[in-house]
Structure formats: structure tokens, C-alpha cells
Design a protein around this motif. Structure first.
Motif, mmCIF file in Angstrom:
data_model
loop_
_atom_site.group_PDB
_atom_site.id
_atom_site.type_symbol
_atom_site.label_atom_id
_atom_site.label_comp_id
_atom_site.label_asym_id
_atom_site.label_seq_id
_atom_site.Cartn_x
_atom_site.Cartn_y
_atom_site.Cartn_z
ATOM 1 N N ILE A 136 -32.049 23.866 -0.889
ATOM 2 C CA ILE A 136 -31.049 24.092 -1.910
ATOM 3 C C ILE A 136 -31.570 23.516 -3.218
ATOM 4 C CG2 ILE A 136 -28.791 23.181 -2.649
ATOM 5 C CD1 ILE A 136 -27.810 23.833 0.177
ATOM 6 N N ALA A 137 -31.280 24.184 -4.323
ATOM 7 C CA ALA A 137 -31.744 23.686 -5.625
ATOM 8 C C ALA A 137 -30.708 22.753 -6.268
ATOM 9 C CB ALA A 137 -32.041 24.842 -6.566
ATOM 10 N N HIS A 138 -29.467 23.226 -6.336
ATOM 11 C CA HIS A 138 -28.447 22.412 -7.015
ATOM 12 C C HIS A 138 -27.071 23.030 -6.842
ATOM 13 C CE1 HIS A 138 -27.809 25.195 -10.465
ATOM 14 N NE2 HIS A 138 -29.065 25.532 -10.239
ATOM 15 N N LEU A 139 -26.055 22.201 -7.054
ATOM 16 C CA LEU A 139 -24.674 22.686 -7.082
ATOM 17 C C LEU A 139 -24.504 23.600 -8.283
ATOM 18 C CD1 LEU A 139 -21.718 22.391 -5.992
ATOM 19 C CD2 LEU A 139 -21.422 20.583 -7.703
ATOM 20 N N GLY A 140 -23.877 24.755 -8.083
ATOM 21 C CA GLY A 140 -23.798 25.723 -9.178
ATOM 22 C C GLY A 140 -22.412 25.953 -9.768
ATOM 23 N N HIS A 141 -21.397 25.954 -8.912
ATOM 24 C CA HIS A 141 -20.053 26.202 -9.431
ATOM 25 C C HIS A 141 -19.014 25.859 -8.379
ATOM 26 C CE1 HIS A 141 -21.260 30.079 -7.450
ATOM 27 N NE2 HIS A 141 -20.057 29.951 -6.929
ATOM 28 N N VAL A 142 -17.789 25.819 -8.833
ATOM 29 C CA VAL A 142 -16.684 25.661 -7.904
ATOM 30 C C VAL A 142 -15.615 26.662 -8.307
ATOM 31 C CG1 VAL A 142 -15.589 23.800 -9.250
ATOM 32 C CG2 VAL A 142 -15.085 24.016 -6.808
ATOM 33 N N GLU A 143 -15.031 27.285 -7.291
ATOM 34 C CA GLU A 143 -13.935 28.226 -7.548
ATOM 35 C C GLU A 143 -12.669 27.595 -6.996
ATOM 36 O OE1 GLU A 143 -14.774 32.267 -6.341
ATOM 37 O OE2 GLU A 143 -12.643 32.747 -6.132
ATOM 38 N N ILE A 144 -11.638 27.482 -7.846
ATOM 39 C CA ILE A 144 -10.408 26.845 -7.372
ATOM 40 C C ILE A 144 -9.221 27.779 -7.522
ATOM 41 C CG2 ILE A 144 -11.205 24.485 -7.836
ATOM 42 C CD1 ILE A 144 -9.454 24.444 -10.336
ATOM 43 N N GLY A 145 -8.302 27.625 -6.591
ATOM 44 C CA GLY A 145 -7.037 28.348 -6.665
ATOM 45 C C GLY A 145 -6.071 27.575 -7.540
ATOM 46 N N VAL A 146 -5.379 28.297 -8.433
ATOM 47 C CA VAL A 146 -4.404 27.645 -9.306
ATOM 48 C C VAL A 146 -3.096 28.411 -9.250
ATOM 49 C CG1 VAL A 146 -6.063 26.593 -10.894
ATOM 50 C CG2 VAL A 146 -5.318 28.937 -11.303
ATOM 51 N N THR A 147 -2.002 27.685 -9.063
ATOM 52 C CA THR A 147 -0.698 28.335 -8.935
ATOM 53 C C THR A 147 -0.170 28.792 -10.295
ATOM 54 O OG1 THR A 147 0.265 26.123 -8.998
ATOM 55 C CG2 THR A 147 -0.044 27.127 -6.828
ATOM 56 N N GLY A 152 -6.085 24.613 -4.766
ATOM 57 C CA GLY A 152 -7.100 24.037 -3.884
ATOM 58 C C GLY A 152 -8.457 24.639 -4.168
ATOM 59 N N VAL A 153 -9.404 24.334 -3.300
ATOM 60 C CA VAL A 153 -10.763 24.828 -3.516
ATOM 61 C C VAL A 153 -11.018 26.103 -2.710
ATOM 62 C CG1 VAL A 153 -11.798 23.366 -1.713
ATOM 63 C CG2 VAL A 153 -13.217 24.216 -3.603
ATOM 64 N N GLN A 154 -11.565 27.091 -3.369
ATOM 65 C CA GLN A 154 -11.776 28.414 -2.782
ATOM 66 C C GLN A 154 -13.227 28.567 -2.342
ATOM 67 O OE1 GLN A 154 -9.092 30.772 -3.355
ATOM 68 N NE2 GLN A 154 -10.098 32.375 -2.164
ATOM 69 N N GLN A 155 -14.121 28.007 -3.136
ATOM 70 C CA GLN A 155 -15.546 28.178 -2.861
ATOM 71 C C GLN A 155 -16.344 27.117 -3.597
ATOM 72 O OE1 GLN A 155 -17.465 29.497 -0.328
ATOM 73 N NE2 GLN A 155 -16.161 31.276 -0.700
ATOM 74 N N ILE A 156 -17.331 26.535 -2.896
ATOM 75 C CA ILE A 156 -18.265 25.608 -3.530
ATOM 76 C C ILE A 156 -19.626 26.288 -3.509
ATOM 77 C CG2 ILE A 156 -19.312 23.309 -3.418
ATOM 78 C CD1 ILE A 156 -16.830 22.477 -1.700
ATOM 79 N N GLY A 157 -20.134 26.621 -4.705
ATOM 80 C CA GLY A 157 -21.356 27.420 -4.773
ATOM 81 C C GLY A 157 -22.602 26.595 -5.042
ATOM 82 N N TRP A 158 -23.612 26.792 -4.216
ATOM 83 C CA TRP A 158 -24.895 26.093 -4.383
ATOM 84 C C TRP A 158 -25.995 27.119 -4.591
ATOM 85 C CZ3 TRP A 158 -25.428 20.642 -3.770
ATOM 86 C CH2 TRP A 158 -24.298 19.978 -3.306
ATOM 87 N N ARG A 159 -26.839 26.847 -5.544
ATOM 88 C CA ARG A 159 -27.992 27.710 -5.735
ATOM 89 C C ARG A 159 -29.109 27.245 -4.819
ATOM 90 N NH1 ARG A 159 -31.681 29.425 -10.945
ATOM 91 N NH2 ARG A 159 -32.257 31.400 -9.955
ATOM 92 N N VAL A 160 -29.800 28.199 -4.162
ATOM 93 C CA VAL A 160 -30.945 27.842 -3.324
ATOM 94 C C VAL A 160 -32.206 27.869 -4.184
ATOM 95 C CG1 VAL A 160 -29.837 28.645 -1.205
ATOM 96 C CG2 VAL A 160 -31.261 30.229 -2.551
ATOM 97 N N GLY A 214 -14.517 22.149 7.320
ATOM 98 C CA GLY A 214 -13.823 23.322 6.802
ATOM 99 C C GLY A 214 -14.058 23.616 5.336
ATOM 100 N N LEU A 215 -14.995 22.929 4.702
ATOM 101 C CA LEU A 215 -15.262 23.190 3.284
ATOM 102 C C LEU A 215 -15.835 24.581 3.106
ATOM 103 C CD1 LEU A 215 -15.092 20.090 3.541
ATOM 104 C CD2 LEU A 215 -16.915 19.924 1.854
ATOM 105 N N PRO A 216 -15.280 25.367 2.180
ATOM 106 C CA PRO A 216 -15.802 26.712 1.936
ATOM 107 C C PRO A 216 -17.039 26.637 1.030
ATOM 108 C CG PRO A 216 -13.872 26.320 0.561
ATOM 109 C CD PRO A 216 -14.098 25.074 1.344
ATOM 110 N N VAL A 217 -18.176 27.106 1.572
ATOM 111 C CA VAL A 217 -19.444 26.981 0.846
ATOM 112 C C VAL A 217 -20.072 28.352 0.672
ATOM 113 C CG1 VAL A 217 -21.706 25.834 0.830
ATOM 114 C CG2 VAL A 217 -19.771 24.768 2.026
ATOM 115 N N GLU A 218 -20.691 28.577 -0.503
ATOM 116 C CA GLU A 218 -21.518 29.778 -0.618
ATOM 117 C C GLU A 218 -22.870 29.404 -1.210
ATOM 118 O OE1 GLU A 218 -19.602 32.799 -2.977
ATOM 119 O OE2 GLU A 218 -19.459 31.559 -4.770
ATOM 120 N N LEU A 219 -23.905 30.018 -0.634
ATOM 121 C CA LEU A 219 -25.262 29.835 -1.134
ATOM 122 C C LEU A 219 -25.678 31.130 -1.821
ATOM 123 C CD1 LEU A 219 -26.995 28.223 2.004
ATOM 124 C CD2 LEU A 219 -25.754 27.082 0.147
ATOM 125 N N TYR A 220 -26.390 30.994 -2.953
ATOM 126 C CA TYR A 220 -26.831 32.200 -3.662
ATOM 127 C C TYR A 220 -28.131 31.872 -4.368
ATOM 128 C CZ TYR A 220 -25.357 29.631 -7.746
ATOM 129 O OH TYR A 220 -25.251 28.659 -8.708
#
Lengths: 335, 335, 335, 335
Positions: free
Chosen positions: A25-36, A83-91, A133-139
Motif C-alpha cells: 500500500i502506498a498511502h491513505l487516500g480518502h474517506v467517504e462518510i455518510g451524513v444525515t 458514519g464511515v462508508q469507505q476508507i480508501g487506500w492507494r496501492v 468490519g471496517l469498509p476498505v477500498e484499495l485502488y
């Protein structure tokens, strides 16, 4: 065993070693959050925090800090639950993404391959969940931000957009923090499987792990795992943006006061990282940290620093303030 | 009534008006405090705070900040009890000192004339007590500090001594704060008799005065009067030195942490003055504030600002932290 | 001589003494400048500097910093020529204004009484010129600023309007600086006639006065007089606004860079005042200083500090940068 | 071709790929400089800069900043000529050191293996010279700093020694800068052979490279290569330590003024990195930079940023000051 079989075994070993280097993995890239409350959250992140909008599409708003080089580092998604929808990490390379896929298949880890084009400004990605249960995406691919607007485009080649000084105006996205029931277990998974180095941790007087901080890059942490004091499962604790100085942090606190955004805790200084902080709750209920300073980690053989019960409170606030109860129990959902 | 009698009456009126102008105070000059542990208190004020010693004589140590132009702004006196020994104010002219003496005599206020030479580096002074028992001295002459030591003498004419950056290194002495039972009564006395302007105040939900801040100069306050929550009489709350920036305040907090000096409260920001602060307890038990920022007051017809119960807590800390209980009850003695 | 004559002489003496106290100035209140490009100058002062508009009327725009308590501290007037139109000082009482008028009459100083209502938000005033031709107005009344707009009104009683953090966002108006041919002569007039104290000055190697800095309040200077190196008469050198920290000054410099406003000189630090600075030229050609820090002056018997030729350059910039030639020769007009 | 030969070729290819990963550098570790006046240089680096001495041995003094985790980051060596003696880089693993040795042998690069124990606190190392003659050493092991002195040992696990705030007190060692005749050639060698990524560069109006900045870690640069305007060979331009804020940089400038250390240039801001700086010349003639801020680089596929002639001056100083002539021509020797 024949020579050629031997050779083949050696090759297998080499391949394995190589895989270790390529599934990185290279680095943390973004976070997607749900907002009411999308409207109020957008107001907070743009008018108070001073982030800028890269794109709006459907029920999503894409945001970045003035020196985030990528298209976005924060995505706000209109949602019934915050809450948190996705934690994105760049590879670290295009091969790495395929290598991770192979590894997940080998290990039987449930995952989903998402084709380029399905997510705004992003190439192929793999989505999966950590043990807690953390939602993770690699890209591998994400568009760089390029301003088309003369009002925000900077003539300075090192500025993807102008520094406007509007609101808090953080320099860049920094990290995410998740509360889990079992910090040790989750930390080991992130370190062993994803190669996110363990940087420092706090133990309580019963030798229970209260928190662990991890990073792949030289910054002190990109993801933190804290013990949920209520032990009622994983919760999204906060996302953080980075400022250039303690003075800017004080300025941020003043802006919160004028905008009637409650500061939950701070200004304080985490002894662990050496960074100064304030925590606020954005209008949809997600916690946001604004921080500055602290150390970088260069040693390739870094040994995690232990904060034992004697100094643990200084690890939380070097200056001696106590975190409010809510800090150890309140979080939004994992979506 | 003859013409000459008329003239004499007019002269009396003129004299009265003139007196009003001449019995005036220029600024707060120093505070003398009793310390039970002289050695440790000297260590704190020199090594941690970074003040420098102008003179030592008998059981007294004279100190100043690097840009205090006077010989001293703080006197530590070895004592059985910690607390405030003397609050020194400079008057606006040599005539003013005699004018105050006349006024005290006229009003039957108990006072003592102290001849020049009896107090280190100081000319004639008048000592007396305020209604709540605060020990006050007025003086006209105090030696300017002149460094004779090449290691500390600065070549810069505006620097009475070098800026060394040692310890907290405040720029200058700022103010004192006293807890009293009846804030209104004490404030009115300081304003009416001594001409120290009332700048801002906090009222609680029962319309009881919680604090009043006063100054003669353009700084927001030189003396503060806070309500003793225990109503057990007047106590010395704190003395304060001034820093040039929020960043230096954070640096001060870090130095406290390394030197194991407990920060009682802060970093926070008083909404009232707009100044950022930390409070610490020095080794002999006296409270010390380190602060920076806030506004200056130029209007000759300034109206005191009221902080009512609704905004009062923001007056205490604009960022929302709560002062510890001790802040409202703990103080050292009036000596 | 009869007793009554004696008495009358004494009365005259008392009146003279009293006059000395009553003809006193309280503080610098505002500066009105002519701008050739009103639109661009308004853009600069609002969008880049972050001042806010209190009123627009005819060809005048009234501005203030977020914590300026008065209705305005800067007036921009559309003009064929850029330069200074009026330097406004508040006197210390309503009587003081009449006392100054009497004094000007006695001394044969040309002056004009301007009735309340003729100038926006301002009471009666006296306008006149200093020996070098500086346009000065004295006034007692000016409206306080009260925000009627919920977007800018602050709930904090000490904030006349919200701190928005927009642009440079200085805290308050600070001072003006004028270039004249003969600094000594002009300084003496300001000190002797108007009671503006002389604080520090720079002499060159031929013992010619290069600059003098004066103030009535505790700030280091409210008006500076610098030698015009070209000796071609008096020019408006700059006006200055005050920031709370060196960090904010750096932020200001960054905002200038993004907005393509040339920094003429700085960041530097005047050894004389100890304040950090940058100088920029606003779109109509007037010079603006943004500064922070430095010392306050409390001593009622302050002796002006001399910066002789040996240390004079450090008086200009303690850190050693050289002012550009333009700094000593360029100014806009006295209007 | 037989299957087994095929396999062997594939294995060779794999090994080559693996080598690419293993011959990798982790980060810049230290710089050793020759100083003609050891005593005065030690005074400068300890009393003014506030570094602390880890060891003294023979004609060498070993120094570090308060949060440098390693035994030393700067070595001062008494010398007839001032200049750079060694630039030390840590490799990413023990195997990497051997891998580099193999590579140097393969490529016929002149080098020397220095056994552990010959250099203070350091394991085995390889010494060699870059094409322009820069003295470089690669090593895997260096002792961590552990304070044995209660006066400097911190109770905070993240502090290898107390933060004392003495002098400039930088947080950590940052980078080195060398002037060479041909920037492009030297930069390519560092990137191609040693894997130090190219981050940004400046081209002049004749498309000649004026400077290139490179790093292996996430910081903007660990080594810079600047064109020697005199074209008389390679020279040591400067070494740099890092501060936490612009405010600390201003404080550093003030300390230089009081200690009569000439600031050659600054405070300024490099547009390239976004970092604020001052440059001073230490008593033996080597240039030292103190800097703060700027961006981190996380992208594994970072494209070097070009500063073309139009914006190049802003790359040097975003705020518009001009570097003195000496900045482009003066340096000390490569020893």
C-alpha cells in the motif's frame, strides 16, 4: 528431487518474496462518510473548514484541502445514518492491485472488484472489510485535481489550487480513527495483511490495549484503532485534516467559536504523536479532528513505542487535560 | 461675597479639577509574593519561565522579563506562607505621589509613607490596603534595568537585555488577579479612588458579579477581581506574564510538561479579553498565568462590557473547556 | 501687588496647568485616503486584507478591521490622485475639542471647525495642517460599530463583529507614516503642540534624523515621520493594520502571493519597535503595512530611544535585509 | 531451449526485479562537516541552534536535534578546510547494503567497505563518490540515542531527550544541498542508481536546469542539487534542520540577531517546497538553513514539478525577495 524441481521451488520462494514487495500500500487516500444532513455538513466542510468542492454527483459531494493533489480526499454521501462508508487506500503500483486480489482469493477473504468508471474519478478498486468490519477500498488510479476555474487556479506549480485562507484551510487530509472492541487483533491484521506499520500504542493498568496508531508512510499514523470503552462494536471515531502550525490551530478554534461548532476536546497535545489537536462534531454527527505538528518516522525498523499506564494519560494529552467521557464511547456507524 | 472670595472659590474648584488629573496612576509596576520554597520558586521562575534575576538581597530575589524596562517586575520573598506581599503601581508624576498622600489623609485612609532607599531600586512610596485587604504600594521612581554583563547586555537599544529564548521567555509582566468576597464593592473602590478603569465583567444567573477586570493603561486589564466561590475572604489568585503569540503559548505548555509543572487549566481562550492562556501552580503554591493576545482599549469613554449568564461561560473559555473547581476556590494568602 | 492680583496670577497659572491636561489627544482614530481606482482598492482591502465595509456613501467607502470598535478606521475616497486626505485623532473629552480650538486661535494656527453631521458617523471636528502639510482632524465623537447583519454579528460581547478569518483579517488599525523633509521640526511640533510622545528615532552618520516614531497611547507608535530621501516634500508613506502573531504575518504574505500583490519589503523585523512587518502597495498606489508584535510603552517619563548610525540598520531590519530604494523615496500625495 | 533453461532465465529476471526492491535507500541519516573553528562551531550548533552533543571523540563532535531518534545527525570534524566530509544515508535492510555492494562491483563504481566499529555508533558502511564528487556513505545500523542523564532524559516515551526549548531547538535534521556544475547529470545518477525520487526542478530562460530537489521519503527533499553559477565545480551549499512553525522560524531569526550571526537570506518562502526559511553562515563558514512547513509527497508515481522561467523566481522566494549573489556562488568544499 531433480535439479529442475529444486529450481522451481527456489523460484516459488523468490516469487513469494517478490509478492511481499508488490502487495504494498502506498498511502491513505480518502474517506467517504455518510451524513444525515448533507446541506449543513457541506456548509461545515466548506465554510468553516474551508475545503473546496471538486465535484457534486447524485447524493455525493467530493471535497479536498487546498494542497491535496488528488481529485478528492473526502466524500460526503447523503445517508439515513451518519458514519464511515469507505476508507480508501492507494496501492503502490498497478500490479499491486492484482497482487492483492490474488492474495485475498488465496486467503478466502471476501472482496469485490469494482471496475474503473463506477466510482467518480477513480480507477479499478477492490472493496472488502477488516475483521472488525471496517469498509476498505484499495485502488491504484485516482484523478489528480486540476482547477479549470481562474478564481481558484494558482499560478504556483506546487499549488493544485489557490491557498485562499478561507475558514480553517487545512493543508491536507491526514488520517482516520476507528473504535473497535479488540485493538490488538485488528492492529495485527492491518500490519500483517496490509503492511501498515505499527507506530505506537497505549496499554492500561490491566495491560489491555487502549489504542494503536499505524501508518504506511512517514507520517505518525494514517489509521488509528481505539478501544470502544462500551465494547459495543466498531464505530467511526474521526477523520483528520492537517494544519501547518499551532497558531493555525488556535485560529481554527476561534472559527469554531464564531460558527457555534462545539469543540469536544482541546486544544490539547497528544503525547503519543506530539501533535496538537482540537476535536469537533460536524452537523451530521461525525467527529472531525484538526491537528498540527508531531513527528515523522523514517526508520525502516521502527519499534512501536509503548505508553504504559504511568504515562498513558500524557499520551492522550501531554498538557494534562482530560478527554470527555464521550471521546471514549461516542462514534458514528460503520456503513 | 467679595470679588476676591469669589476668586478664591473658583481657585478651589480649579484645584479640585487639577487634583483629579494629578492623582493619577500610570501603570501596574510589580508584584511581590511570598514563597515558602525560595529555591524551587527561583528555579521555576528562572529555568522554566526564563525570567532573569536583577538582584538578590537578604531573603528577596528580584526578577524581570527580557523586555521589562524596569529593574524588576516580580519579587520573591522567602516566607512562611505563600501569597501576595505587595502590588506596586507607578503613579503618573512625582506630584501625584504627594497628591495621593493628601487625598488619603483627607479621606482618613490608613497608609504608610516609605522613604526612598528602604526598598531596593525604588523611590518614596505609599503603602496601604484596599477595602478587601489587598496590599498596595504607589511609587514614582524605580530604577531602569541596565545590564552590566556582556553575556546578557544586548546591542539593540530597544532591548534592556538580550532575548535569550530560554524557557518560556515572556516579553513582559502583565497583570495580577485577586479573589474577593464582594467584587462590585472592591471594583468601585479601585475605579473611584484610584482611577483604574472598569473594562469588562461577568454576571451570573442571580445577577451576582463573578469577576471584574480593570486597567489604567490600554491593555485589557492590569488587575482582575474574581468572586471567591467559597466566600472565605480575599486570596491571591495569580500573576501573569505576556507572550507574543499563540505559538509561544503552546511552547510554554510543552516546557511545563517536560519540567513536570502541572497545568491547572488551558490552553484556553478568555472570551472576555480575547487572550489565550495557561495557568500553572509554581512550586510554592502561587498560581501563575502565561498569556498572549487579546485586545487593547483606546476609547477614553470605554463602557464596561457585560458578559451575562448566557455567554459568561464563553467569557471564561471561548473554546468551551470548563475551568477546574480549584480555579474558583484556590488561592494563596494576602500577606 | 495686591493679594487679589496675586490670587489672579495663581489662578492663571492653575488654568494653564489645567489646559495642559485638557487639550489632550486620546488616540489615532482613522485615516482617509484618496484612491484612483476605487473598485480595485475596495477589492484589495476587503478580499485580500479582509476588512469589512461599514458604509458606502457617494465616492467614499468606510472600512474597519474585525475588532475595531469604531464605525470605521479607514476611508477610501475616489480621487484623481492617490494619497492621504485626512488623519483623524480622537481627543480625550468633549472639552478637549474646544480647548484645542482656543489654543489654535491663540496661536494663530489656521483651522476649520466642521459641524457634526457633515462627516459620516462623526461629531464636530477641527481640521488643520501640520507644518509639513499633513491634513489632520481632531474629533470627540464617532459612532461605535454595531452589526445589524446576523451573518456578521457575533454573539461574543467583546467582538463588534464576527472574526471570519477572511483574508489577512487584521485585528485592528494601528498607525500612519508620513515622509517629510525635516523630521526633527515636524516631530517637535507634534510633541509640543499635540502632546504626542516621542518614542524612538534613528540618526544617520551625519547626525541627520532619518525617522521619528510617536504615540499618545501605550502602543509603540501611532504616527511615524520618516525623512524623504529625495527632499521633495511631504508624502504619504503608509498606513498599518495589526495582526496577532508572526504566524499570521506569514499567512498574510502567502495571501499576497496568491493574489499577485507585490510585497515591497519583508517579512522583516523593525529593531526599533520590535514588530514584524510586510509592506505592500495597494492597487491605487498607496503603501500598506501589515505588522505584529513589538513592545508597549507604559512609562510616563519615557525617554526616546536613539538608534545611532552603528545600529540604525538593525533598527530598520533586525534580521539584516535591506529596504528597497523605493522605501525611502516613494510615497503618495498629501491631498 | 529446454524448459529448465527457460525456468532459469525466468529466475534471473525475478532476481533482477527483486534486486530493484532490495537495493533501496530508506532515508538521509546524517551529514559530517569539516569545521576550521571547532570551538566556535560547537558554540553555534549547541548554544544558538540548541542541538545537543551525543559524543565527543578525538577531533569529532556528534550532535542531534531533540527529536532525532538516532545517535547523531550532524558530525563536526576539526579540519583545515570547511566543507562536507560525508553524507550518510540509511538503507532499507541489512541485505540492501550487500546488494548495493554487488551492484557497485558490477558497475565498476569505486567504493570502500568500512567495517562496523570504525565509525562511532555506526555499523558496516559503504563509502563512494557521486559523479560530481559528493562523498556518500550507505549504512544499515546506527545506534539509537538513549539519554543516560536525568537532566536531559524525558519521561515521555516519544521523546528521545527532553524538549528544552534552548536556542533555535529544531525538531529534526532535514536535508543537504550541494552546488554542482551539471544538475541534470547528477540528478539522474541519484535517481537511477540510488532510487532517490526527483520531486521538483527549476529551469532558466535558456532551458538550463538551475536546481533539482530529490527525496526517498515523503518529505519534499532530502538532497538538493543547485547549479553553481560560477561553474567552478561542486561545493557544499548547506545543511538544514526543521522547525514546527513559522513562529519558531521568526524566533530563530531573533536569536541570530542577538547572537550576531548574520542571516544571509530570509525569512523567505520557497515556492517549490512551500517551506519558509532563513539561511545563516556558521562560524566556520558552512551555510545552515533553518526551515519549516511545506508539503509532503505521498504519490508513488509523483511527476517532478517544473518551475519554468516565468515562475522560477517565485520558486526561489514566493514572497518576492531576491537571493543575494552569494547564494548562487558561495559554498564550502567537498572534503
Amino acid at each position: 528431487m531433480s535439479i529442475s524441481t529444486n529450481k522451481m521451488n527456489e523460484e516459488q520462494a523468490l516469487l513469494k518474496q517478490l509478492e511481499k514487495y508488490t502487495t504494498s500500500i502506498a498511502h491513505l487516500g480518502h474517506v467517504e462518510i455518510g451524513v444525515t444532513n448533507l446541506e449543513k455538513s457541506v456548509w461545515f466542510f466548506t465554510e468553516v473548514m474551508g475545503l473546496s468542492v471538486s465535484a457534486e454527483e447524485g447524493d455525493r459531494v467530493y471535497l479536498r484541502a487546498w494542497q491535496d493533489f488528488d481529485h478528492h480526499t473526502l466524500v460526503l454521501k447523503k445517508s439515513d445514518t451518519s458514519g464511515v462508508q469507505q476508507i480508501g487506500w492507494r496501492v503502490s503500483s498497478s500490479e499491486a492491485l492484482r497482487a492483492f486480489e490474488r492474495q485475498f482469493k488465496d486467503m478466502g477473504i471476501d472482496h469485490k472488484w469494482v471496475e474503473a468508471g463506477l466510482k467518480k474519478a477513480q480507477g479499478d478498486s477492490i472493496q472488502f472489510r477488516s475483521p472488525a468490519g471496517l469498509p476498505v477500498e484499495l485502488y491504484w488510479e485516482k484523478e489528480k485535481f486540476v482547477s479549470m476555474d481562474p478564481a481558484t487556479a494558482s499560478k504556483l506549480p506546487s499549488h493544485p489550487s489557490k491557498y485562499t485562507g478561507k475558514g480553517v484551510s487545512p493543508r491536507r487530509f491526514d488520517h482516520v480513527n476507528i473504535m473497535v472492541n479488540d485493538v490488538v487483533k485488528e492492529q495485527q491484521w492491518w500490519t500483517d495483511l496490509l503492511g501498515i506499520h505499527h507506530r505506537y500504542y497505549v496499554q492500561n493498568e490491566n495491560d489491555v490495549r487502549l489504542g494503536s496508531w499505524l501508518s504506511r508512510t512517514n507520517i505518525a499514523h494514517e489509521i488509528a484503532l481505539m478501544r470502544n470503552a462500551n465494547q459495543n462494536g466498531a464505530l467511526f471515531h474521526h477523520l483528520a485534516y492537517y494544519l501547518d502550525s499551532p497558531d493555525e490551530l488556535i485560529r481554527a478554534a476561534n472559527l469554531m467559536a464564531e460558527n457555534e461548532i462545539k469543540i469536544e476536546w482541546g486544544p490539547g497535545k497528544h503525547g503519543t504523536s506530539g501533535a496538537q489537536f482540537i476535536y469537533v462534531i460536524e452537523p451530521s454527527g461525525n467527529r472531525v479532528e484538526i491537528w498540527t505538528g508531531g513527528f515523522l518516522i523514517f526508520a525502516p525498523d521502527w519499534e512501536p513505542i509503548e505508553w504504559n499506564p504511568e504515562v498513558g494519560p500524557l499520551g492522550l494529552d501531554l498538557w494534562g487535560s482530560k478527554a470527555p467521557e464521550s471521546y471514549f464511547t461516542y462514534g458514528t456507524k460503520l456503513l
